[in-house]
Design a protein around this motif. Structure first.
Motif, PDB file in Angstrom:
ATOM      1  N   ILE A 184       0.948  -1.318  -0.076  1.00 55.31           N
ATOM      2  CA  ILE A 184       0.098   0.102   0.110  1.00 55.31           C
ATOM      3  C   ILE A 184       1.051   1.300   0.174  1.00 55.31           C
ATOM      4  O   ILE A 184       0.323   2.363  -0.265  1.00 55.31           O
ATOM      5  CB  ILE A 184      -1.015   0.270   1.241  1.00 55.31           C
ATOM      6  N   TYR A 185       2.329   1.106   0.410  1.00 63.70           N
ATOM      7  CA  TYR A 185       2.988   2.242   0.393  1.00 63.70           C
ATOM      8  C   TYR A 185       3.826   2.631  -1.087  1.00 63.70           C
ATOM      9  O   TYR A 185       4.286   3.555  -1.198  1.00 63.70           O
ATOM     10  CB  TYR A 185       3.972   2.019   1.166  1.00 63.70           C
ATOM     11  N   ASP A 206       3.155  -7.055   3.996  1.00 64.29           N
ATOM     12  CA  ASP A 206       3.642  -6.282   5.271  1.00 64.29           C
ATOM     13  C   ASP A 206       4.811  -5.731   5.115  1.00 64.29           C
ATOM     14  O   ASP A 206       5.896  -6.167   4.914  1.00 64.29           O
ATOM     15  CB  ASP A 206       3.987  -7.663   6.149  1.00 64.29           C
ATOM     16  N   SER A 207       4.609  -4.411   4.857  1.00 66.05           N
ATOM     17  CA  SER A 207       5.827  -3.633   4.597  1.00 66.05           C
ATOM     18  C   SER A 207       5.708  -2.158   5.382  1.00 66.05           C
ATOM     19  O   SER A 207       4.690  -2.143   6.183  1.00 66.05           O
ATOM     20  CB  SER A 207       5.658  -3.203   2.923  1.00 66.05           C
ATOM     21  N   GLU A 208       6.709  -1.558   5.121  1.00 69.54           N
ATOM     22  CA  GLU A 208       6.878  -0.001   5.731  1.00 69.54           C
ATOM     23  C   GLU A 208       7.353   0.873   4.775  1.00 69.54           C
ATOM     24  O   GLU A 208       7.827   0.526   3.561  1.00 69.54           O
ATOM     25  CB  GLU A 208       8.118  -0.201   6.809  1.00 69.54           C
ATOM     26  N   PRO A 209       7.040   2.166   4.955  1.00 71.29           N
ATOM     27  CA  PRO A 209       7.372   3.157   3.905  1.00 71.29           C
ATOM     28  C   PRO A 209       8.759   3.308   3.662  1.00 71.29           C
ATOM     29  O   PRO A 209       9.264   3.427   4.719  1.00 71.29           O
ATOM     30  CB  PRO A 209       6.516   4.285   4.366  1.00 71.29           C
ATOM     31  N   GLY A 220       9.854  -3.198  -0.100  1.00 68.71           N
ATOM     32  CA  GLY A 220       9.164  -3.304   1.180  1.00 68.71           C
ATOM     33  C   GLY A 220       8.739  -4.724   1.560  1.00 68.71           C
ATOM     34  O   GLY A 220       8.118  -5.102   2.284  1.00 68.71           O
ATOM     35  N   TYR A 221       9.320  -5.753   0.527  1.00 62.71           N
ATOM     36  CA  TYR A 221       9.126  -7.115   0.601  1.00 62.71           C
ATOM     37  C   TYR A 221       9.907  -7.655   1.572  1.00 62.71           C
ATOM     38  O   TYR A 221      11.169  -7.500   1.508  1.00 62.71           O
ATOM     39  CB  TYR A 221       9.133  -7.703  -0.537  1.00 62.71           C
ATOM     40  N   SER A 222       9.706  -8.600   2.531  1.00 65.02           N
ATOM     41  CA  SER A 222      10.459  -9.349   3.358  1.00 65.02           C
ATOM     42  C   SER A 222       9.866 -10.754   3.555  1.00 65.02           C
ATOM     43  O   SER A 222       8.702 -11.072   3.125  1.00 65.02           O
ATOM     44  CB  SER A 222      10.436  -8.574   4.983  1.00 65.02           C
ATOM     45  N   LYS A 230       6.015 -12.270   3.722  1.00 71.44           N
ATOM     46  CA  LYS A 230       5.180 -11.632   5.043  1.00 71.44           C
ATOM     47  C   LYS A 230       4.175 -10.939   4.591  1.00 71.44           C
ATOM     48  O   LYS A 230       4.082 -10.001   3.799  1.00 71.44           O
ATOM     49  CB  LYS A 230       6.286 -10.907   5.881  1.00 71.44           C
ATOM     50  N   LEU A 231       3.144 -11.393   4.941  1.00 74.58           N
ATOM     51  CA  LEU A 231       1.633 -10.752   4.486  1.00 74.58           C
ATOM     52  C   LEU A 231       0.846 -10.234   5.643  1.00 74.58           C
ATOM     53  O   LEU A 231       1.141 -10.642   6.986  1.00 74.58           O
ATOM     54  CB  LEU A 231       0.890 -11.674   3.787  1.00 74.58           C
ATOM     55  N   ARG A 232       0.172  -9.344   5.449  1.00 77.97           N
ATOM     56  CA  ARG A 232      -0.814  -8.932   6.610  1.00 77.97           C
ATOM     57  C   ARG A 232      -2.350  -9.255   6.140  1.00 77.97           C
ATOM     58  O   ARG A 232      -2.621  -9.488   4.973  1.00 77.97           O
ATOM     59  CB  ARG A 232      -0.904  -7.406   6.654  1.00 77.97           C
ATOM     60  N   LYS A 233      -3.042  -9.393   7.200  1.00 79.33           N
ATOM     61  CA  LYS A 233      -4.496  -9.342   6.820  1.00 79.33           C
ATOM     62  C   LYS A 233      -5.089  -7.971   6.574  1.00 79.33           C
ATOM     63  O   LYS A 233      -4.518  -6.830   6.969  1.00 79.33           O
ATOM     64  CB  LYS A 233      -5.350 -10.022   8.153  1.00 79.33           C
TER      65      LYS A 233
END
Length: 305
Positions: A184-185, A206-209, A220-222, A230-233
């Motif tokens: 989303i970033y 699951d990322s950070e800006p 941002g991929y880990s 690594k994913l988020r709901k």
């Protein structure tokens, strides 16, 4: 089990990155310990489409190349990939008009040609950025959905809004075989949604800006030790971003004017950046527009360094 089905998330990203390499006909393509196949077709269409068809005795892999950066690309890639494809797509979405760039149609033709050439063989599709957009349109116009083994799409604008009802029905039939990865970033992933109004199943990264270009290029991929991503709901951050983008795409006016101002001239690039900054101030609730403006500013003005 087919080799594409044995790959980890990390290996699939590494395979998708190979679309940016200058692969040669007859070249062997390997990822980690896996032999993907041999390049049997290298596509460089007049409209700028770049893709590679890789085959082995059991399956076929189709890599759609994404866009070069503003600085890395040549004047021709700027013209073919941005002025003639990416920006018209964004403009069409903003103005709610169906305008399909030539490159998307060429991608659709390539997929059907590949299916006919390797009739009865499963096709696995990968695409990042513009490559994801081309893959989305090709899948929506695929005449033989049963031939698609799976598709892995990364960081591309959701072009569901541009589809006809027939195209939406077609791609919906393959939803369980299409995986659409969204950070989303990333300023390019406009039109994201948690609903079925997108191509394939959402994979929320699951990322950070971070800096826009790095963000867009999988920055941002880990990954977990087993190679899984690594994913988020879906959370409030995703829903807020989705609503923000919906507002952006539902408003034409100034934003459409901004898109139309962009060209390959340096002065026009600067004017586009200034326009973007004004729009950000005018519409402070649009986080996506702010990130898009940051992307343009970073890349367009980098040539002055």
């Amino acid at each position: 089990m087919k080799v594409n089905e044995q790959l980890t998330d990390f290996e699939r990203v590494e395979l998708t990155k190979k679309a940016y390499d200058q692969l040669q006909l007859g070249q062997s393509v390997d990822v980690s310990k896996h032999h993907i196949g041999t390049v049997c077709r290298s596509v460089h269409a007049v409209d700028g489409l770049r893709a590679y068809v890789i085959s082995n005795p059991h399956e076929v892999t189709l890599l759609f190349k994404g866009s070069y950066g503003f600085k890395k690309g040549t004047p021709q890639t700027w013209r073919d990939e941005w002025l003639k494809t990416n920006l018209p797509i964004l403009r069409a979405m903003l103005s709610h008009e169906r305008r399909v760039p030539s490159q998307l149609k060429t991608a659709s033709k390539l997929l059907d040609e590949t299916i006919h050439q390797f009739y009865g063989t499963q096709i696995y599709i990968y695409g990042h950025s513009l490559g994801s957009i081309n893959a989305q349109f090709a899948l929506a116009n695929c005449h033989h959905p049963e031939a698609i083994g799976a598709a892995y799409l990364y960081e591309g604008t959701n072009i569901w809004l541009l589809f006809t009802p027939k195209e939406r029905r077609c791609v919906a039939k393959m939803r369980e075989k299409i995986f659409n990865y969204v950070d989303i970033y990333d300023p390019v992933t406009l039109g994201i949604t948690e609903t079925h109004h997108m191509v394939g199943q959402l994979r929320y990264v699951d990322s950070e800006p971070m800096k826009p270009i790095k963000q867009h290029m999988w920055g941002g991929y880990s990954f977990n030790p087993d190679g899984s991503l690594k994913l988020r709901k879906v959370d409030q951050a995703f829903l807020a971003e989705s609503r923000s983008e919906h507002k952006l795409l539902s408003r034409s006016g100034d934003v459409t004017e901004f898109i139309e101002k962009i060209s390959s001239g340096d002065e026009i690039k600067k004017m586009a950046v200034q326009k973007a900054e004004k729009l950000v101030k005018k519409y402070p609730d649009h986080k996506s527009l702010a990130r898009l403006a940051a992307l343009f500013k970073e890349e367009m003005l980098r040539n002055e360094d």
